[in-house]
Structures are given as structure tokens and as C-alpha cells.
Enzyme design. Structure first.
Site, mmCIF file in Angstrom:
data_model
loop_
_atom_site.group_PDB
_atom_site.id
_atom_site.type_symbol
_atom_site.label_atom_id
_atom_site.label_comp_id
_atom_site.label_asym_id
_atom_site.label_seq_id
_atom_site.Cartn_x
_atom_site.Cartn_y
_atom_site.Cartn_z
ATOM 1 N N ARG A 1 -25.456 -11.902 34.711
ATOM 2 C CA ARG A 1 -25.971 -10.556 34.997
ATOM 3 C C ARG A 1 -27.459 -10.610 35.330
ATOM 4 O O ARG A 1 -28.263 -11.110 34.529
ATOM 5 C CB ARG A 1 -25.737 -9.660 33.777
ATOM 6 C CG ARG A 1 -26.318 -8.275 33.871
ATOM 7 C CD ARG A 1 -25.567 -7.419 34.844
ATOM 8 N NE ARG A 1 -26.057 -6.060 34.860
ATOM 9 C CZ ARG A 1 -25.715 -5.167 35.799
ATOM 10 N NH1 ARG A 1 -24.865 -5.505 36.770
ATOM 11 N NH2 ARG A 1 -26.200 -3.945 35.755
ATOM 12 N N LEU B 1 -23.589 -6.642 26.892
ATOM 13 C CA LEU B 1 -22.804 -6.345 28.092
ATOM 14 C C LEU B 1 -23.144 -4.987 28.718
ATOM 15 O O LEU B 1 -22.545 -4.607 29.736
ATOM 16 C CB LEU B 1 -21.300 -6.406 27.780
ATOM 17 C CG LEU B 1 -20.629 -7.765 28.010
ATOM 18 C CD1 LEU B 1 -21.179 -8.834 27.089
ATOM 19 C CD2 LEU B 1 -19.124 -7.656 27.839
ATOM 20 N N GLY C 1 -4.277 2.650 -2.420
ATOM 21 C CA GLY C 1 -4.650 1.607 -1.473
ATOM 22 C C GLY C 1 -5.383 0.472 -2.166
ATOM 23 O O GLY C 1 -4.808 -0.570 -2.453
ATOM 24 N N GLU D 1 -6.335 -5.811 3.495
ATOM 25 C CA GLU D 1 -6.345 -7.031 2.660
ATOM 26 C C GLU D 1 -7.523 -7.040 1.689
ATOM 27 O O GLU D 1 -8.162 -8.068 1.476
ATOM 28 C CB GLU D 1 -6.421 -8.273 3.554
ATOM 29 C CG GLU D 1 -5.354 -8.306 4.604
ATOM 30 C CD GLU D 1 -4.161 -9.131 4.215
ATOM 31 O OE1 GLU D 1 -4.188 -9.728 3.133
ATOM 32 O OE2 GLU D 1 -3.202 -9.133 4.990
ATOM 33 N N ASP E 1 -15.749 -3.561 0.128
ATOM 34 C CA ASP E 1 -16.230 -3.141 -1.200
ATOM 35 C C ASP E 1 -15.433 -3.815 -2.321
ATOM 36 O O ASP E 1 -16.013 -4.275 -3.314
ATOM 37 C CB ASP E 1 -16.062 -1.616 -1.384
ATOM 38 C CG ASP E 1 -16.926 -0.815 -0.431
ATOM 39 O OD1 ASP E 1 -17.973 -1.334 0.003
ATOM 40 O OD2 ASP E 1 -16.545 0.337 -0.123
ATOM 41 N N THR F 1 2.075 -3.109 8.465
ATOM 42 C CA THR F 1 2.133 -3.823 9.747
ATOM 43 C C THR F 1 3.580 -4.249 10.027
ATOM 44 O O THR F 1 4.227 -4.849 9.166
ATOM 45 C CB THR F 1 1.213 -5.064 9.705
ATOM 46 O OG1 THR F 1 -0.112 -4.620 9.415
ATOM 47 C CG2 THR F 1 1.240 -5.823 11.034
ATOM 48 N N THR G 1 0.827 -1.210 0.000
ATOM 49 C CA THR G 1 0.000 0.000 0.000
ATOM 50 C C THR G 1 0.865 1.265 0.000
ATOM 51 O O THR G 1 1.886 1.325 0.678
ATOM 52 C CB THR G 1 -0.903 0.009 1.259
ATOM 53 O OG1 THR G 1 -1.655 -1.202 1.267
ATOM 54 C CG2 THR G 1 -1.838 1.199 1.274
ATOM 55 N N GLU G 2 0.422 2.257 -0.758
ATOM 56 C CA GLU G 2 1.128 3.551 -0.804
ATOM 57 C C GLU G 2 0.169 4.655 -0.371
ATOM 58 O O GLU G 2 -1.063 4.458 -0.402
ATOM 59 C CB GLU G 2 1.638 3.809 -2.222
ATOM 60 C CG GLU G 2 2.623 2.726 -2.649
ATOM 61 C CD GLU G 2 3.287 3.002 -3.992
ATOM 62 O OE1 GLU G 2 2.886 3.976 -4.688
ATOM 63 O OE2 GLU G 2 4.205 2.253 -4.337
ATOM 64 N N PRO G 3 0.705 5.815 -0.008
ATOM 65 C CA PRO G 3 -0.185 6.884 0.454
ATOM 66 C C PRO G 3 -1.293 7.206 -0.550
ATOM 67 O O PRO G 3 -2.426 7.471 -0.161
ATOM 68 C CB PRO G 3 0.765 8.071 0.633
ATOM 69 C CG PRO G 3 2.101 7.451 0.904
ATOM 70 C CD PRO G 3 2.123 6.175 0.119
HETATM 71 C C1 FAD Z 1 -3.965 -1.251 10.583
HETATM 72 C C2 FAD Z 1 -3.668 -1.506 9.146
HETATM 73 C C3 FAD Z 1 -2.657 -2.375 8.788
HETATM 74 C C4 FAD Z 1 -2.335 -2.565 7.434
HETATM 75 N N1 FAD Z 1 -1.281 -3.386 7.079
HETATM 76 C C5 FAD Z 1 -0.838 -3.391 5.786
HETATM 77 C C6 FAD Z 1 0.382 -4.083 5.431
HETATM 78 O O1 FAD Z 1 1.007 -4.749 6.267
HETATM 79 N N2 FAD Z 1 0.839 -3.978 4.150
HETATM 80 C C7 FAD Z 1 0.170 -3.255 3.186
HETATM 81 O O2 FAD Z 1 0.645 -3.199 2.061
HETATM 82 N N3 FAD Z 1 -0.993 -2.607 3.496
HETATM 83 C C8 FAD Z 1 -1.498 -2.656 4.763
HETATM 84 N N4 FAD Z 1 -2.664 -1.978 5.096
HETATM 85 C C9 FAD Z 1 -3.317 -1.153 4.068
HETATM 86 C C10 FAD Z 1 -4.672 -1.665 3.616
HETATM 87 O O3 FAD Z 1 -4.520 -2.815 2.844
HETATM 88 C C11 FAD Z 1 -5.385 -0.511 2.905
HETATM 89 O O4 FAD Z 1 -5.807 0.397 3.909
HETATM 90 C C12 FAD Z 1 -6.575 -0.983 2.081
HETATM 91 O O5 FAD Z 1 -6.139 -1.683 0.956
HETATM 92 C C13 FAD Z 1 -7.476 0.174 1.616
HETATM 93 O O6 FAD Z 1 -6.742 1.188 1.037
HETATM 94 P P1 FAD Z 1 -6.957 2.706 1.507
HETATM 95 O O7 FAD Z 1 -6.888 2.741 2.996
HETATM 96 O O8 FAD Z 1 -6.005 3.539 0.747
HETATM 97 O O9 FAD Z 1 -8.443 3.044 1.107
HETATM 98 P P2 FAD Z 1 -8.968 3.533 -0.334
HETATM 99 O O10 FAD Z 1 -8.490 2.602 -1.398
HETATM 100 O O11 FAD Z 1 -8.679 4.987 -0.495
HETATM 101 O O12 FAD Z 1 -10.536 3.327 -0.169
HETATM 102 C C14 FAD Z 1 -11.386 4.272 0.498
HETATM 103 C C15 FAD Z 1 -12.827 3.795 0.328
HETATM 104 O O13 FAD Z 1 -13.157 3.761 -1.078
HETATM 105 C C16 FAD Z 1 -13.657 2.479 -1.419
HETATM 106 N N5 FAD Z 1 -13.271 2.159 -2.786
HETATM 107 C C17 FAD Z 1 -12.023 2.138 -3.331
HETATM 108 N N6 FAD Z 1 -12.065 1.755 -4.619
HETATM 109 C C18 FAD Z 1 -13.364 1.518 -4.906
HETATM 110 C C19 FAD Z 1 -14.066 1.062 -6.077
HETATM 111 N N7 FAD Z 1 -13.426 0.767 -7.222
HETATM 112 N N8 FAD Z 1 -15.416 0.944 -6.011
HETATM 113 C C20 FAD Z 1 -16.084 1.200 -4.866
HETATM 114 N N9 FAD Z 1 -15.485 1.622 -3.736
HETATM 115 C C21 FAD Z 1 -14.143 1.767 -3.750
HETATM 116 C C22 FAD Z 1 -13.046 1.529 -0.416
HETATM 117 O O14 FAD Z 1 -13.803 0.321 -0.284
HETATM 118 C C23 FAD Z 1 -13.047 2.377 0.851
HETATM 119 O O15 FAD Z 1 -14.296 2.293 1.489
HETATM 120 C C24 FAD Z 1 -3.068 -1.860 6.430
HETATM 121 C C25 FAD Z 1 -4.120 -1.024 6.809
HETATM 122 C C26 FAD Z 1 -4.431 -0.842 8.144
HETATM 123 C C27 FAD Z 1 -5.549 0.083 8.510
#
Ligand code: FAD
Length: 391
Positions: free
Chosen positions: A275, A345, A136, A370, A374, A163, A131-133
Site C-alpha cells: 500500500r 489495512l 454460564g 471455554e 475474567d 456449538t 452451558t445453560e441459559p
Molecule cells: C459462539 C459460542 C459458542 C459456544 N459453544 C459452547 C459449547 O459448545 N458448549 C457449551 O457448553 N458452551 C458453549 N458456549 C458458552 C460459553 O462457554 C459461555 O458463553 C461462557 O462460559 C460464559 O457464560 P455466559 O455467556 O453465560 O456469561 P456469564 O457467565 O453470564 O458472564 C457475563 C460476564 O460476567 C463475568 N463474570 C461471571 N462470573 C464472574 C465472577 N465470578 N467474577 C467476575 N466476573 C464474572 C464474565 O467474565 C462475563 O464478562 C459458547 C458460547 C459462544 C458465544
């Protein structure tokens, strides 16, 4: 423990032993302090080697000291770890399915010998950088790239939400290999083993989480990081590299979520029996019984799906779409049922003295990482109709 349709009877001796070992480990070593870890936002790092000694990292792989246990045994292990906390299961999932699996499946012999034994015992910790900023749900748009310079690669880019990155010794970083072309759309995605003590690597921790607090999460910044060509995973190219790892990890999540929901159910059932309100246990009220009946049914159907996945995986017939269905269904189930358990609870349910609200908070991460709920819906939609609806 809830096992409404007697799945226990189908387990062999080794599977029961692995499940019981994991259950005992969490009961004795983790559960007593889990609420404090959640409040503090810390992971019990001292237990990482012990989890290795107990065989919690990729035990379903073979060779290099790994025991090659059944997929059911592996699933049961994930279930017991997540019954304690999703952070614990995430530790084992990342180390096993996202770091050891790609090295095992796609690595050179030297890479396997260098890393698999140390990762298996927990002497080394790994992380998985996809994942990148800005990317996702659509990791194939990744910007992190590698350029060849003699017999080295130079990596630049940044990964986030990773992670274990702040405590990792080795990162599996997925990047576009620009050696062949400058055009990122054409450049193949490849896996790079990046030791985190290399010049140019930084791994800041993300501390502000309200979910998965018993897990260390961070970034990986790569600035002109040089790795030898021998650090490239030689046997995979393209998005099937990271996606095949995610299938392994999502398989574990489908099982793990059942464990979290079961822990919520058992807590709620016991609480409802103990309870007393209006002159007797709240378990005698039909409203509370309806909630328990619904929880037990939802958990049981998710358990059945997880067991079926194991059979298909053993037979080599498991498709990524099967795993999407189970991840999507079982995590949604655990997310919903943890909230109902919290409700049973009453006021006590909002404290860390009881697990449901901690599981409920964790499920927000598990629902999102993962592949979000959606995204798995879209994967299933494409499989069912033949029409991709991502864009
Ligand atoms: C605690 C934690 C641990 C993690 N660990 C790892 C790790 O070890 N390695 C790693 O690489 N990543 C890791 N991740 C990243 C994780 O896989 C991403 O957060 C996830 O893939 C979603 O990407 P995003 O957060 O950028 O959300 P976005 O992709 O920006 O999505 C935002 C919203 O838009 C929706 N959306 C996006 N595209 C579509 C579409 N085409 N149609 C409809 N809806 C859509 C999504 O469902 C979501 O509700 C971790 C995340 C968390 C929170």
C-alpha cells in the site's frame, strides 16, 4: 510465516507434515470462500468428512483408528485451522476435545466402539452441552437433571450456546443425577450420551451472531428424554468430568489463537509493503513499523507459551492452571493484535476481503467461551494466592 525464534527447527517430520496438510487444506478448500461463509453465517458442512479423513478430529488420542500424534502436532493443527477461521478450529475442538475425549476417557468399551470411529471420520458429528441459559461461568449451578426410571434415565433441562447442536448426531449432556437424592446440590454431575433424534430433544439454531459466524451454534432442549443406562459415561462423576474436557479444548484454543493472530500479522505486513501513501509504501513509516514490531513480539511470546504447554502435556505435568494462563494470554493477544492489523489495512480492513476484522469479531467469542477471560483470571488468582474469589 512468522517464526521469529525458529521454532520450526524443533519440529519432527510428522509434526511438519500435519501442519502442512492442514495449511494446504485451508488454503485450497476453505480460504477462498471463507468471507462468503462469514457473511452468510454458514459453515462448510460438506468438508466435515474430509476433515475427518485428514485426521483433524482428536488425532492426539489413541486406539479406535486414532493416530496418537504428539501434542505439538495437535497444537499446530489447531493453529493452522484457526489461522483460517476460529469456526473451523471450533469444529475440530468440539468434535475432538469435547466429545471424543470424554468418550475416550470416561466411556464404556461399547460407547467407545459405537462412537469414536464415526466421530473420528466425521461420519457423525457431536456436540457438548454444559452451558445453560441461567448458568454460564458457573456451570456447577446447572439445573438440567436426570432421574432414573427402571433401566432408563429421564432427562429434563435446557442447554444454550452449544456449538454444532443443530447438526449433531450425538450430544454429550452434563446433568445432575437425581437418582440418589432430590437435592440438586448433592446430586452428582454425570455425562449422558444423548442421540439427537430421541423423542423430546430439540436443537434450535442461534442465528443472530456477529462473531464466530462460520460456526453453527444452537440450543439443546430436553423434555422427558429417555436414554438407557448404557448411555451414561460410567467412569466419571462430578464437575471434573466437564472441566477435564474443557482443559483439553482450552489447550487447543491457546494454540489456535496464535494462528489467528499470525494470519492478521501476515496480512498486515503484506498490505503495509504494497500500500502506497505519500509517495511510497506505508511500511516505511515508523508508526506502522512499531505496530508490526509489537505484533510480531506478542505473537512470538504466545507461540513460545503454546510450545511449552505441549512439552508439559507430553510429560504429564500440565496443570489446568497452566492452560488457563495460556488461553487467557493468547486469546487476549489475538483479540488486541487483530484490531491493530485491521487498523493498518485502513478502510479495506473493515471488509471480508481481508481476514483481520473477521478474526477480530471471532475473538470476541473465543475470549468468552471455554471460560471467560475474567474466569481464567480468577483461576490464576486462586492458584497464586490460595484464595478463591469467584463469589
Ligand atoms: C459462539 C459460542 C459458542 C459456544 N459453544 C459452547 C459449547 O459448545 N458448549 C457449551 O457448553 N458452551 C458453549 N458456549 C458458552 C460459553 O462457554 C459461555 O458463553 C461462557 O462460559 C460464559 O457464560 P455466559 O455467556 O453465560 O456469561 P456469564 O457467565 O453470564 O458472564 C457475563 C460476564 O460476567 C463475568 N463474570 C461471571 N462470573 C464472574 C465472577 N465470578 N467474577 C467476575 N466476573 C464474572 C464474565 O467474565 C462475563 O464478562 C459458547 C458460547 C459462544 C458465544
Amino acid at each position: 510465516m512468522l517464526d521469529y525464534v525458529g521454532l520450526e527447527g524443533d519440529l519432527d517430520r510428522e509434526e511438519r507434515m500435519i501442519r502442512d496438510t492442514a495449511r494446504r487444506f485451508v488454503d485450497e478448500q476453505v480460504r477462498p470462500d471463507i468471507g462468503e461463509h462469514f457473511e452468510a453465517g454458514t459453515f462448510p458442512t460438506d468438508l466435515i468428512p474430509e476433515m475427518g479423513d485428514l485426521g483433524f478430529y482428536a488425532p492426539n488420542l489413541d486406539g479406535y483408528g486414532l493416530p496418537n500424534v504428539s501434542e505439538t502436532a495437535y497444537g499446530l493443527l489447531m493453529q493452522e485451522l484457526e489461522a483460517c477461521d476460529s469456526g473451523l478450529r471450533s469444529m475440530a475442538s468440539v468434535q475432538g476435545a469435547l466429545v471424543m475425549y470424554p468418550i475416550h476417557a470416561f466411556g464404556s468399551e461399547a460407547q467407545k466402539e459405537r462412537w469414536l470411529p464415526d466421530l473420528g471420520t466425521g461420519e457423525a458429528v457431536g456436540c457438548f452441552g454444559l452451558t445453560e441459559p441461567e448458568h454460564g461461568s458457573n456451570p456447577s449451578a446447572m439445573e438440567t437433571h436426570a432421574e432414573r426410571d427402571g433401566d432408563e434415565y429421564v432427562l429434563n433441562g435446557s442447554k444454550t450456546w452449544i456449538t454444532n447442536s443443530p447438526i449433531a448426531d450425538i450430544a454429550v449432556v452434563w446433568a445432575r443425577d437425581r437418582s440418589a437424592t432430590e437435592d440438586d446440590d448433592e446430586a452428582p454431575v454425570r455425562g449422558f450420551l444423548v442421540e439427537t433424534d430421541r423423542d423430546g430433544v430439540t436443537t434450535n439454531e442461534i442465528k443472530e451472531k456477529l462473531s464466530l459466524r462460520v460456526s453453527i451454534t444452537g440450543e439443546i432442549s430436553l423434555q422427558d428424554v429417555r436414554v438407557p443406562e448404557s448411555n451414561v459415561l460410567p467412569n466419571v462423576e462430578g464437575m471434573k468430568g466437564p472441566l477435564s474436557c474443557l482443559t483439553q479444548a482450552r489447550y487447543g484454543i491457546a494454540w489456535g489463537a496464535v494462528g489467528a493472530a499470525r494470519d492478521c500479522f501476515e496480512t498486515a505486513r503484506e498490505y503495509a509493503s504494497d500500500r502506497e501513501q505519500f509517495g511510497g509504501p506505508i511500511a516505511r513509516f515508523q508508526l506502522q513499523q512499531e505496530k508490526l514490531a509489537e505484533m510480531a513480539t506478542e505473537i512470538t511470546t504466545s507461540q513460545l507459551l503454546a510450545h511449552r504447554l505441549a512439552e508439559l502435556k507430553e510429560r504429564g505435568e500440565l496443570r489446568p492452571q497452566h492452560v488457563s494462563m495460556a488461553k487467557r494470554n493468547n486469546v487476549r493477544m489475538a483479540r488486541d493484535q487483530s484490531r491493530i492489523a485491521r487498523e493498518i489495512l485502513g478502510g479495506n480492513g473493515i471488509t471480508t476481503d481481508y481476514p483481520p476484522m473477521r478474526h477480530m469479531a471471532n475473538m470476541e467469542t473465543v475470549y468468552t467461551y471455554e471460560g471467560t477471560h475474567d474466569v481464567h483470571t480468577l483461576i490464576l488468582g486462586e492458584d497464586l494466592t490460595g484464595i478463591a474469589a469467584y463469589e
